[in-house]
Design a protein around this motif. Sequence first.
Motif, PDB file in Angstrom:
ATOM      1  N   LEU A  27       0.829  -1.205   0.000  1.00 38.78           N
ATOM      2  CA  LEU A  27       0.000   0.000   0.000  1.00 38.78           C
ATOM      3  C   LEU A  27       0.870   1.264   0.000  1.00 38.78           C
ATOM      4  CD1 LEU A  27      -2.772  -1.051   2.550  1.00 38.78           C
ATOM      5  CD2 LEU A  27      -2.989  -0.869   0.065  1.00 38.78           C
ATOM      6  N   THR A  28       1.925   1.254   0.804  1.00 35.91           N
ATOM      7  CA  THR A  28       2.811   2.415   0.883  1.00 35.91           C
ATOM      8  C   THR A  28       3.580   2.617  -0.414  1.00 35.91           C
ATOM      9  OG1 THR A  28       3.102   2.044   3.266  1.00 35.91           O
ATOM     10  CG2 THR A  28       4.706   3.472   2.177  1.00 35.91           C
ATOM     11  N   GLY A  29       4.188   1.536  -0.905  1.00 37.35           N
ATOM     12  CA  GLY A  29       4.995   1.635  -2.120  1.00 37.35           C
ATOM     13  C   GLY A  29       4.193   2.076  -3.328  1.00 37.35           C
ATOM     14  N   THR A  30       3.007   1.498  -3.519  1.00 38.58           N
ATOM     15  CA  THR A  30       2.198   1.869  -4.682  1.00 38.58           C
ATOM     16  C   THR A  30       1.682   3.306  -4.568  1.00 38.58           C
ATOM     17  OG1 THR A  30       0.255   0.833  -3.631  1.00 38.58           O
ATOM     18  CG2 THR A  30       1.499  -0.486  -5.215  1.00 38.58           C
ATOM     19  N   PHE A  31       1.366   3.732  -3.350  1.00 31.84           N
ATOM     20  CA  PHE A  31       0.912   5.108  -3.148  1.00 31.84           C
ATOM     21  C   PHE A  31       2.020   6.101  -3.516  1.00 31.84           C
ATOM     22  CE2 PHE A  31       0.325   8.897  -0.474  1.00 31.84           C
ATOM     23  CZ  PHE A  31      -0.954   9.275  -0.858  1.00 31.84           C
ATOM     24  N   ILE A  32       3.249   5.809  -3.087  1.00 28.09           N
ATOM     25  CA  ILE A  32       4.376   6.696  -3.381  1.00 28.09           C
ATOM     26  C   ILE A  32       4.671   6.711  -4.879  1.00 28.09           C
ATOM     27  CG2 ILE A  32       6.849   7.046  -3.029  1.00 28.09           C
ATOM     28  CD1 ILE A  32       6.498   5.954  -0.204  1.00 28.09           C
ATOM     29  N   VAL A  33       4.660   5.546  -5.514  1.00 25.69           N
ATOM     30  CA  VAL A  33       4.891   5.490  -6.964  1.00 25.69           C
ATOM     31  C   VAL A  33       3.845   6.308  -7.710  1.00 25.69           C
ATOM     32  CG1 VAL A  33       4.869   3.991  -8.994  1.00 25.69           C
ATOM     33  CG2 VAL A  33       6.103   3.279  -6.946  1.00 25.69           C
ATOM     34  N   ALA A  34       2.583   6.168  -7.303  1.00 29.68           N
ATOM     35  CA  ALA A  34       1.490   6.891  -7.972  1.00 29.68           C
ATOM     36  C   ALA A  34       1.688   8.404  -7.872  1.00 29.68           C
ATOM     37  CB  ALA A  34       0.145   6.482  -7.373  1.00 29.68           C
ATOM     38  N   GLN A  35       2.192   8.887  -6.728  1.00 31.83           N
ATOM     39  CA  GLN A  35       2.469  10.317  -6.599  1.00 31.83           C
ATOM     40  C   GLN A  35       3.526  10.747  -7.617  1.00 31.83           C
ATOM     41  OE1 GLN A  35       0.310  11.657  -4.194  1.00 31.83           O
ATOM     42  NE2 GLN A  35      -0.171   9.475  -4.056  1.00 31.83           N
ATOM     43  N   VAL A  84       0.658  -8.178  -9.621  1.00 32.23           N
ATOM     44  CA  VAL A  84      -0.618  -7.780 -10.228  1.00 32.23           C
ATOM     45  C   VAL A  84      -1.351  -6.792  -9.324  1.00 32.23           C
ATOM     46  CG1 VAL A  84      -2.915  -8.593 -10.909  1.00 32.23           C
ATOM     47  CG2 VAL A  84      -0.896  -9.893 -11.579  1.00 32.23           C
ATOM     48  N   ILE A  85      -1.375  -7.098  -8.034  1.00 30.31           N
ATOM     49  CA  ILE A  85      -2.037  -6.209  -7.066  1.00 30.31           C
ATOM     50  C   ILE A  85      -1.353  -4.842  -7.046  1.00 30.31           C
ATOM     51  CG2 ILE A  85      -2.517  -5.836  -4.617  1.00 30.31           C
ATOM     52  CD1 ILE A  85      -2.795  -8.905  -4.365  1.00 30.31           C
ATOM     53  N   SER A  86      -0.027  -4.843  -7.007  1.00 31.39           N
ATOM     54  CA  SER A  86       0.724  -3.586  -6.954  1.00 31.39           C
ATOM     55  C   SER A  86       0.508  -2.760  -8.215  1.00 31.39           C
ATOM     56  CB  SER A  86       2.219  -3.879  -6.769  1.00 31.39           C
ATOM     57  OG  SER A  86       2.462  -4.546  -5.551  1.00 31.39           O
ATOM     58  N   GLY A  87       0.606  -3.403  -9.368  1.00 33.80           N
ATOM     59  CA  GLY A  87       0.383  -2.685 -10.628  1.00 33.80           C
ATOM     60  C   GLY A  87      -1.030  -2.150 -10.744  1.00 33.80           C
ATOM     61  N   GLY A  88      -1.994  -2.948 -10.276  1.00 36.59           N
ATOM     62  CA  GLY A  88      -3.383  -2.492 -10.307  1.00 36.59           C
ATOM     63  C   GLY A  88      -3.624  -1.304  -9.407  1.00 36.59           C
ATOM     64  N   LEU A  89      -3.000  -1.316  -8.231  1.00 40.48           N
ATOM     65  CA  LEU A  89      -3.159  -0.190  -7.303  1.00 40.48           C
ATOM     66  C   LEU A  89      -2.558   1.091  -7.866  1.00 40.48           C
ATOM     67  CD1 LEU A  89      -2.434  -1.891  -3.852  1.00 40.48           C
ATOM     68  CD2 LEU A  89      -4.599  -0.873  -4.598  1.00 40.48           C
ATOM     69  N   VAL A  90      -1.378   0.997  -8.479  1.00 42.04           N
ATOM     70  CA  VAL A  90      -0.774   2.185  -9.092  1.00 42.04           C
ATOM     71  C   VAL A  90      -1.677   2.735 -10.192  1.00 42.04           C
ATOM     72  CG1 VAL A  90       1.136   3.002 -10.545  1.00 42.04           C
ATOM     73  CG2 VAL A  90       1.613   1.624  -8.527  1.00 42.04           C
ATOM     74  N   SER A  91      -2.252   1.855 -10.987  1.00 39.59           N
ATOM     75  CA  SER A  91      -3.160   2.285 -12.049  1.00 39.59           C
ATOM     76  C   SER A  91      -4.376   3.023 -11.489  1.00 39.59           C
ATOM     77  CB  SER A  91      -3.631   1.068 -12.860  1.00 39.59           C
ATOM     78  OG  SER A  91      -2.543   0.414 -13.470  1.00 39.59           O
ATOM     79  N   ILE A  92      -4.985   2.447 -10.475  1.00 34.10           N
ATOM     80  CA  ILE A  92      -6.196   3.033  -9.890  1.00 34.10           C
ATOM     81  C   ILE A  92      -5.891   4.350  -9.179  1.00 34.10           C
ATOM     82  CG2 ILE A  92      -7.995   2.704  -8.145  1.00 34.10           C
ATOM     83  CD1 ILE A  92      -7.805  -0.336  -8.768  1.00 34.10           C
ATOM     84  N   MET A  97       9.037   7.734  -7.471  1.00 34.43           N
ATOM     85  CA  MET A  97       8.869   6.431  -8.113  1.00 34.43           C
ATOM     86  C   MET A  97       9.965   5.464  -7.680  1.00 34.43           C
ATOM     87  SD  MET A  97       7.659   7.343 -11.995  1.00 34.43           S
ATOM     88  CE  MET A  97       7.608   5.589 -12.412  1.00 34.43           C
ATOM     89  N   GLY A  98      11.200   5.953  -7.607  1.00 40.88           N
ATOM     90  CA  GLY A  98      12.295   5.095  -7.178  1.00 40.88           C
ATOM     91  C   GLY A  98      12.127   4.604  -5.753  1.00 40.88           C
ATOM     92  N   LEU A  99      11.722   5.497  -4.852  1.00 40.46           N
ATOM     93  CA  LEU A  99      11.519   5.115  -3.453  1.00 40.46           C
ATOM     94  C   LEU A  99      10.388   4.098  -3.318  1.00 40.46           C
ATOM     95  CD1 LEU A  99      11.889   8.611  -1.729  1.00 40.46           C
ATOM     96  CD2 LEU A  99      13.443   6.666  -1.509  1.00 40.46           C
ATOM     97  N   GLY A 100       9.291   4.341  -4.025  1.00 41.81           N
ATOM     98  CA  GLY A 100       8.167   3.407  -3.960  1.00 41.81           C
ATOM     99  C   GLY A 100       8.527   2.039  -4.500  1.00 41.81           C
ATOM    100  N   MET A 101       9.237   2.010  -5.625  1.00 42.95           N
ATOM    101  CA  MET A 101       9.649   0.736  -6.201  1.00 42.95           C
ATOM    102  C   MET A 101      10.637   0.009  -5.287  1.00 42.95           C
ATOM    103  SD  MET A 101       9.964   2.080 -10.129  1.00 42.95           S
ATOM    104  CE  MET A 101      10.832   0.649 -10.731  1.00 42.95           C
TER     105      MET A 101
END
Length: 215
Positions: free
Chosen positions: A26-34, A92-100, A127-131
């Motif tokens: 949840l944290t990583g995908t949220f940071i990447v999305a930002q 799949v979950i992580s990629g889907g969360l970033v998309s949403i 993006m680097g930190l989230g990944m």
Amino acid sequence: MTPPYIRSVVLSGYHHSLKENIIAILTGTFIVAQGVFFLQQADLLTGGTTGLALLISQFVDLSFGQLYFMMNCPFYLMAWFRMGRSFAVTSVISGGLVSIITDNLHHVLEISRLEPLYCALIGGLLMGLGMLILFRHKTSLGGFNVLVLFLQEKMGWSAGKLQMGIDITILVASFFLVSPMVLLFSVVGAFMLNLVLAMNHKPGRYSGELKPQAS
């Protein structure tokens, strides 16, 4: 019989609990999305499937999130067969969360003034930190992340350096589709993203090791 002084094993590759993995995803995908949002708002690109989705979304009637998830599907299949079911499912979950999350950030975030250089720097760093968070919890966003993690696991090659090479190649290939300034700032963002990974995610750094204990 194992000597007493090495029976206590300190694992730098700590086994995370389910709760820790969920929080990390949840944290990583949220940071990447930002980070993606900042690049998107300044019409910048990056490497990998993220950059391809950002680029194509400017020309077709599909959102970034829709394109991003569709482009990653072949890599999710690769992850399933090459890196295991758990890794594939969490990817799949992580990629889907970033998309949403990325597609819906405009509902809660509006920026009136944007400097492209700042967007490139902060977007790449986020993006680097989230990944990095996702990688350390044995998952990814799909895309070329799967390929570079597979090669790091099997060949010992640096995931960050491999990702940087792929990303720069994709950005150079987009030369005829974007302006030179957009391309320049996009390269800066991709460099920052991969600098974070190259400096912090190296082969063997998080594997278990034996450390002697004082008797």
